[in-house]
Design a protein around this motif. Structure first.
Motif, PDB file in Angstrom:
ATOM      1  N   LYS A  33       0.852  -1.184   0.000  1.00 48.49           N
ATOM      2  CA  LYS A  33       0.000   0.000   0.000  1.00 48.49           C
ATOM      3  C   LYS A  33       0.891   1.238   0.000  1.00 48.49           C
ATOM      4  N   GLN A  34       0.291   2.378  -0.235  1.00 45.37           N
ATOM      5  CA  GLN A  34       1.020   3.640  -0.322  1.00 45.37           C
ATOM      6  C   GLN A  34       1.566   4.065   1.038  1.00 45.37           C
ATOM      7  N   GLU A  40       9.390   6.073   2.459  1.00 40.98           N
ATOM      8  CA  GLU A  40      10.119   5.485   1.321  1.00 40.98           C
ATOM      9  C   GLU A  40      11.624   5.707   1.482  1.00 40.98           C
ATOM     10  N   LYS A  55       7.809  -1.367   4.509  1.00 38.76           N
ATOM     11  CA  LYS A  55       6.811  -0.785   3.609  1.00 38.76           C
ATOM     12  C   LYS A  55       5.445  -1.440   3.808  1.00 38.76           C
ATOM     13  N   GLY A  59       2.393   0.725   5.258  1.00 43.84           N
ATOM     14  CA  GLY A  59       1.320   0.906   4.284  1.00 43.84           C
ATOM     15  C   GLY A  59      -0.010   0.379   4.791  1.00 43.84           C
ATOM     16  N   LEU A  74      -2.343   8.799   3.465  1.00 46.59           N
ATOM     17  CA  LEU A  74      -1.161   9.644   3.648  1.00 46.59           C
ATOM     18  C   LEU A  74      -1.396  10.774   4.645  1.00 46.59           C
TER      19      LEU A  74
END
Length: 173
Positions: A33-34, A40, A55, A59, A74
Motif C-alpha cells: 500500500k502507499q 520510502e 513498507k 502501508g 497519507l
C-alpha cells in the motif's frame, strides 16, 4: 473543513472504541500500500527483506487507520521508525503492530495497547528464551511439563510479555 471532518471522525471513533477494539490481520503476500515519501526514504536505507517488511507494515497501518478515521492514508498522522513503537499525533489514540513470518497484526485504541503475533508452529529454542526472559519460578514451571507443552507454554507466555512490553512502549534488552 478537513479539520472539522477529522474532529467528527475522531469523536465517532472514541464512541466506537468503548465497545470495539479494532484489530486487523493482513497476510504478508498482499500488494504493498502507499506510504509517505519520508517512509520510502527510510525503507531505501534498509536491507531488501527488512525494507519490504517496513513498507508493508506502514502501508497497511496507514490503510487500516484511514478506513477507521475516514481520511486519506497519507494524512494519517503516524510516525513509525524502525525499531521504535509507532506513534500517532496526540489525540489520535495508540497503534501497535506485530509481524510473524506470513502476516502482520495491527491494533488501535484510544488508550495504550500492545499486540503481539507469533505462529504456533514457530521453531525456536524455547529453553533459551525461557532462561533469558522469564523469572526462575516461571522457567521451572514451564520445564516441569513435557517438551512439546513446554514450547507451547513458552510461546504463550512470550506473546503476553511482548504485548506488555509494547503496551509500555519499552524494548527488550
Amino acid at each position: 473543513m478537513l479539520y472539522h471532518q477529522l474532529e467528527e471522525s475522531l469523536q465517532a471513533t472514541k464512541v466506537l472504541s468503548r465497545r470495539v477494539l479494532p484489530l486487523w490481520l493482513f497476510k504478508r503476500n498482499t500488494p504493498l500500500k502507499q506510504i509517505t515519501f519520508s517512509e520510502e526514504e527510510v525503507a531505501s536505507q534498509l536491507p531488501p527483506k527488512r525494507a519490504k517488511e517496513f513498507k508493508h507494515s506502514r502501508g497497511y497501518a496507514r490503510y487500516a487507520l484511514s478506513q477507521l478515521f475516514g481520511i486519506d492514508p497519507l494524512e494519517v498522522p503516524m510516525t513509525a521508525n524502525p525499531g521504535e513503537a509507532p506513534t500517532l499525533l496526540k489525540g489520535w489514540g495508540y497503534l501497535s503492530f506485530s509481524h510473524c513470518s506470513d502476516a502482520i497484526l495491527l491494533g488501535w485504541c484510544p488508550e495504550k495497547l500492545g499486540v503481539d503475533l507469533e505462529r504456533i508452529d514457530r521453531s525456536f529454542d524455547h529453553q533459551a528464551i525461557s532462561r533469558r526472559f522469564f523469572n526462575k519460578k516461571d522457567h521451572q514451571r514451564l520445564f516441569n511439563l513435557e517438551e512439546k507443552m513446554g514450547q507451547e507454554d513458552v510461546l504463550k507466555n512470550w506473546v503476553t510479555k511482548e504485548a506488555a512490553i509494547k503496551w509500555e512502549r519499552g524494548k527488550l534488552m
